[in-house]
Design a protein around this motif. Structure first.
Motif, PDB file in Angstrom:
ATOM      1  N   ALA A  95      34.172  35.510  43.736  1.00  0.00           N
ATOM      2  CA  ALA A  95      34.685  35.191  42.403  1.00  0.00           C
ATOM      3  C   ALA A  95      35.898  36.057  42.065  1.00  0.00           C
ATOM      4  O   ALA A  95      36.881  35.566  41.488  1.00  0.00           O
ATOM      5  N   ALA A  96      35.857  37.348  42.411  1.00  0.00           N
ATOM      6  CA  ALA A  96      37.002  38.222  42.157  1.00  0.00           C
ATOM      7  C   ALA A  96      38.224  37.776  42.959  1.00  0.00           C
ATOM      8  O   ALA A  96      39.356  37.784  42.451  1.00  0.00           O
ATOM      9  N   PHE A  97      38.005  37.370  44.200  1.00  0.00           N
ATOM     10  CA  PHE A  97      39.123  36.874  45.019  1.00  0.00           C
ATOM     11  C   PHE A  97      39.696  35.596  44.417  1.00  0.00           C
ATOM     12  O   PHE A  97      40.921  35.404  44.399  1.00  0.00           O
ATOM     13  N   GLY A  98      38.821  34.724  43.910  1.00  0.00           N
ATOM     14  CA  GLY A  98      39.312  33.513  43.253  1.00  0.00           C
ATOM     15  C   GLY A  98      40.129  33.815  42.015  1.00  0.00           C
ATOM     16  O   GLY A  98      41.154  33.171  41.761  1.00  0.00           O
ATOM     17  N   GLY A  99      39.717  34.820  41.243  1.00  0.00           N
ATOM     18  CA  GLY A  99      40.496  35.212  40.074  1.00  0.00           C
ATOM     19  C   GLY A  99      41.853  35.773  40.452  1.00  0.00           C
ATOM     20  O   GLY A  99      42.874  35.460  39.807  1.00  0.00           O
ATOM     21  N   ALA A 100      41.883  36.586  41.501  1.00  0.00           N
ATOM     22  CA  ALA A 100      43.163  37.144  41.948  1.00  0.00           C
ATOM     23  C   ALA A 100      44.091  36.038  42.460  1.00  0.00           C
ATOM     24  O   ALA A 100      45.305  36.056  42.186  1.00  0.00           O
ATOM     25  N   MET A 101      43.532  35.068  43.187  1.00  0.00           N
ATOM     26  CA  MET A 101      44.353  33.962  43.680  1.00  0.00           C
ATOM     27  C   MET A 101      44.849  33.086  42.534  1.00  0.00           C
ATOM     28  O   MET A 101      45.953  32.536  42.599  1.00  0.00           O
ATOM     29  N   THR A 102      44.041  32.961  41.485  1.00  0.00           N
ATOM     30  CA  THR A 102      44.497  32.207  40.317  1.00  0.00           C
ATOM     31  C   THR A 102      45.691  32.896  39.667  1.00  0.00           C
ATOM     32  O   THR A 102      46.688  32.252  39.306  1.00  0.00           O
ATOM     33  N   GLY A 103      45.620  34.217  39.524  1.00  0.00           N
ATOM     34  CA  GLY A 103      46.757  34.948  38.991  1.00  0.00           C
ATOM     35  C   GLY A 103      47.973  34.867  39.890  1.00  0.00           C
ATOM     36  O   GLY A 103      49.110  34.779  39.407  1.00  0.00           O
ATOM     37  N   ALA A 149      44.798  41.777  38.413  1.00  0.00           N
ATOM     38  CA  ALA A 149      43.626  42.650  38.459  1.00  0.00           C
ATOM     39  C   ALA A 149      42.655  42.333  37.335  1.00  0.00           C
ATOM     40  O   ALA A 149      41.427  42.332  37.537  1.00  0.00           O
ATOM     41  N   VAL A 150      43.186  42.042  36.145  1.00  0.00           N
ATOM     42  CA  VAL A 150      42.316  41.675  35.025  1.00  0.00           C
ATOM     43  C   VAL A 150      41.584  40.369  35.303  1.00  0.00           C
ATOM     44  O   VAL A 150      40.372  40.238  35.050  1.00  0.00           O
ATOM     45  N   LEU A 151      42.299  39.378  35.844  1.00  0.00           N
ATOM     46  CA  LEU A 151      41.656  38.104  36.187  1.00  0.00           C
ATOM     47  C   LEU A 151      40.594  38.296  37.268  1.00  0.00           C
ATOM     48  O   LEU A 151      39.516  37.680  37.211  1.00  0.00           O
ATOM     49  N   ALA A 152      40.886  39.146  38.250  1.00  0.00           N
ATOM     50  CA  ALA A 152      39.895  39.408  39.296  1.00  0.00           C
ATOM     51  C   ALA A 152      38.645  40.057  38.714  1.00  0.00           C
ATOM     52  O   ALA A 152      37.517  39.714  39.098  1.00  0.00           O
ATOM     53  N   ALA A 153      38.852  40.992  37.772  1.00  0.00           N
ATOM     54  CA  ALA A 153      37.693  41.638  37.145  1.00  0.00           C
ATOM     55  C   ALA A 153      36.892  40.650  36.299  1.00  0.00           C
ATOM     56  O   ALA A 153      35.652  40.661  36.317  1.00  0.00           O
ATOM     57  N   LEU A 154      37.587  39.783  35.564  1.00  0.00           N
ATOM     58  CA  LEU A 154      36.890  38.806  34.723  1.00  0.00           C
ATOM     59  C   LEU A 154      36.116  37.801  35.572  1.00  0.00           C
ATOM     60  O   LEU A 154      34.947  37.511  35.298  1.00  0.00           O
ATOM     61  N   PHE A 155      36.763  37.258  36.599  1.00  0.00           N
ATOM     62  CA  PHE A 155      36.076  36.301  37.468  1.00  0.00           C
ATOM     63  C   PHE A 155      34.951  36.979  38.246  1.00  0.00           C
ATOM     64  O   PHE A 155      33.896  36.368  38.480  1.00  0.00           O
ATOM     65  N   GLY A 156      35.168  38.235  38.657  1.00  0.00           N
ATOM     66  CA  GLY A 156      34.132  38.948  39.395  1.00  0.00           C
ATOM     67  C   GLY A 156      32.898  39.240  38.562  1.00  0.00           C
ATOM     68  O   GLY A 156      31.815  39.461  39.117  1.00  0.00           O
TER      69      GLY A 156
END
Length: 325
Positions: free
Chosen positions: A106-114, A125-132
């Motif tokens: 999930a964190a990797f998916g958030g980082a890729m979304t950003g 980094a914030v998106l990765a933390a939120l998705f993670g």
């Protein structure tokens, strides 16, 4: 037709059938229904067991992952056993390794979304933390839902045990009746206690194991009352009947409090979500207007200060509207 070819075809057919049967037996021995039931029982014992400490600690370490290397790696992580206990209390079939894999994915998916949105590294980094944090939110939600269901079932369990005792049954037999009559999840927990007693575990240890597996304060009071009665004596049926009545009255009071505080909790949710929803909406409708937060250094500082204050406000509102009964 050549006889040798026919014999070869028959043998090839039998070999394919045997190969398919072997593959099915191999899969069933690792993922079958009986294996899953045994896995759940071992997980229940490993997450909360206090009997035969050395053996149960080995079971608990093995259940962290299917891989011995990953198990050794996770065993060195602080408080990993507490996470394993929360996973068992939530009723999810996840292991600690699977939970960590979901969090990382999930964190990797958030980082890729950003990265796809071409946002700065801080936003990624914030998106990765939120998705993670999504798997942790799912775990917390499932655990809270299961705890609420356990609390609702506990008065019925106390009344059923009290009626069984009045009818002349022993206390272990009454626990077995609760395990058979009540639905999941509380019925399964009492069934585990009944099985542990039948396997030679003392009554107090079996009940304390259930307290470790089930994070319900009312159940802790129930077990304390039973243990005190076993030491000091008294009418256990009357005690359990009183406990069931008290729990029902507490749940009624909790329902009234939740109804009266519903408006405040809804307002808190709206105030907590509104700033993030507005930022997301403006990012879609007018990206240039919000772009200053990611490009200008002063905008980054302002965004960080605003985010910190919003998080403090969310925590404060959560503390105000959360009423314990």
């Amino acid at each position: 037709m050549n006889t040798s070819f026919i014999v070869f075809a028959v043998l090839a057919f039998l070999a394919v059938v045997l190969l398919i049967e072997a593959a099915y037996l191999f899969w069933n021995s690792r993922h079958g229904a009986s294996v899953k039931r045994m896995d759940e029982r071992f997980r229940a014992l490993s997450a909360g067991g206090s009997v035969s400490t050395e053996k149960l600690s080995i079971l608990k370490q093995r259940m962290l992952s299917d891989s011995p290397f990953v198990t050794r790696l996770l065993s060195s992580v602080p408080r990993v056993q507490a996470l394993d206990r929360q996973l068992q209390q939530s009723g999810l079939s996840w292991s600690v390794a699977r939970f960590a894999a979901y969090t990382g994915a999930a964190a990797f998916g958030g980082a890729m979304t950003g990265f796809a949105l071409q946002t700065p590294a801080l936003v990624m980094a914030v998106l990765a933390a939120l998705f993670g944090g999504i798997p942790a939110l799912i775990l917390r939600s499932r655990r809270a839902k299961r705890v609420a269901q356990l609390e609702r079932q506990l008065p019925d369990a106390a009344d059923l045990i009290a009626r069984a005792l009045r009818a002349g049954h022993s206390f272990p037999a009454a626990l077995g009746m609760v395990g058979e009559e009540l639905p999941q999840p509380l019925g399964g927990e009492f069934a585990i206690v009944f099985d542990e007693i039948n396997y030679g575990v003392s009554m107090s240890d079996a009940l304390l194991n259930m307290v470790n597996r089930v994070p319900v304060d009312d159940l802790r009071y129930f077990v304390i009352a039973v243990l005190i009665q076993r030491e000091a004596g008294g009418n256990l049926a009357e005690i359990l009947g009183s406990i069931g009545a008290i729990i029902r009255e507490r749940l009624k009071l909790l329902g009234k409090v939740r109804v009266l505080s519903a408006e405040g909790r809804l307002s808190a949710w709206i105030l907590a979500v509104l700033p993030f929803a507005i930022i997301a909406l403006l990012s879609v409708l007018n990206p240039d207007y919000v772009k200053v937060f990611w490009t200008d250094p002063a905008g980054m500082q302002l965004a960080g200060a605003s985010l910190a204050m919003m998080l403090c406000g969310i925590l404060w509102m959560r503390k105000v509207v959360r009423i314990r009964v």
